[in-house]
Scaffold this motif. Structure first.
Motif, PDB file in Angstrom:
ATOM      1  N   TRP A  18     -50.423  35.638 -13.471  1.00 54.96           N
ATOM      2  CA  TRP A  18     -50.395  37.092 -13.285  1.00 54.96           C
ATOM      3  C   TRP A  18     -50.471  37.818 -14.626  1.00 54.96           C
ATOM      4  N   MET A  19     -49.711  37.329 -15.604  1.00 57.96           N
ATOM      5  CA  MET A  19     -49.711  37.943 -16.938  1.00 57.96           C
ATOM      6  C   MET A  19     -51.084  37.826 -17.596  1.00 57.96           C
ATOM      7  N   THR A  22     -53.633  40.109 -15.590  1.00 66.23           N
ATOM      8  CA  THR A  22     -53.351  41.535 -15.672  1.00 66.23           C
ATOM      9  C   THR A  22     -52.680  41.832 -17.011  1.00 66.23           C
ATOM     10  N   ARG A  24     -52.373  44.456 -18.869  1.00 73.51           N
ATOM     11  CA  ARG A  24     -51.627  45.717 -18.967  1.00 73.51           C
ATOM     12  C   ARG A  24     -50.911  45.971 -17.640  1.00 73.51           C
ATOM     13  N   ARG A  25     -49.690  45.436 -17.552  1.00 73.39           N
ATOM     14  CA  ARG A  25     -48.909  45.584 -16.331  1.00 73.39           C
ATOM     15  C   ARG A  25     -48.049  46.845 -16.410  1.00 73.39           C
ATOM     16  N   ARG A  26     -47.754  47.412 -15.248  1.00 78.45           N
ATOM     17  CA  ARG A  26     -46.872  48.582 -15.209  1.00 78.45           C
ATOM     18  C   ARG A  26     -45.447  48.140 -15.523  1.00 78.45           C
ATOM     19  N   ASP A  29     -43.338  47.065 -12.607  1.00 77.40           N
ATOM     20  CA  ASP A  29     -43.650  45.730 -12.082  1.00 77.40           C
ATOM     21  C   ASP A  29     -43.013  44.638 -12.933  1.00 77.40           C
ATOM     22  N   VAL A  30     -43.048  44.821 -14.244  1.00 72.07           N
ATOM     23  CA  VAL A  30     -42.459  43.834 -15.158  1.00 72.07           C
ATOM     24  C   VAL A  30     -40.944  43.795 -14.994  1.00 72.07           C
ATOM     25  N   ARG A  61     -45.107  34.222  -8.192  1.00 77.78           N
ATOM     26  CA  ARG A  61     -45.282  35.584  -7.678  1.00 77.78           C
ATOM     27  C   ARG A  61     -45.950  35.460  -6.304  1.00 77.78           C
ATOM     28  N   GLY A  66     -45.596  40.375  -3.974  1.00 74.78           N
ATOM     29  CA  GLY A  66     -45.403  40.390  -5.420  1.00 74.78           C
ATOM     30  C   GLY A  66     -44.025  39.959  -5.854  1.00 74.78           C
TER      31      GLY A  66
END
Length: 69
Positions: A18-19, A22, A24-26, A29-30, A61, A66
């Motif tokens: 997932w990292m 994506t 640039r995660r919000r 979410d992190v 995840r 999620g």
């Protein structure tokens, strides 16, 4: 006696995947992922289980929700 560990079958991806997928995660979410991982570890520790190899490759995840397990 033979001891073994059983885990439910989950669809999804590792937190590491997932990292990488994506970059640039919000923040929300992190923080949610970190909180869910910490909650799981706290539960395991309360039962006397110690995870000795905690890393994004060992956190899952779940597809759809999620949620981190």
């Amino acid at each position: 006696a033979t001891l073994f560990l059983v885990m439910e079958f989950l669809e999804g991806e590792t937190v590491a995947a997932w990292m990488n997928r994506t970059p640039r995660r919000r923040l929300g979410d992190v923080l949610r992922a970190a909180r869910e991982a910490a909650d799981g570890l706290a539960y395991a520790h309360a039962k006397g289980v110690v995870h000795r190899d905690l890393k994004p490759h060992n956190l899952w995840r779940v597809a759809g929700s999620g949620r981190v397990k």
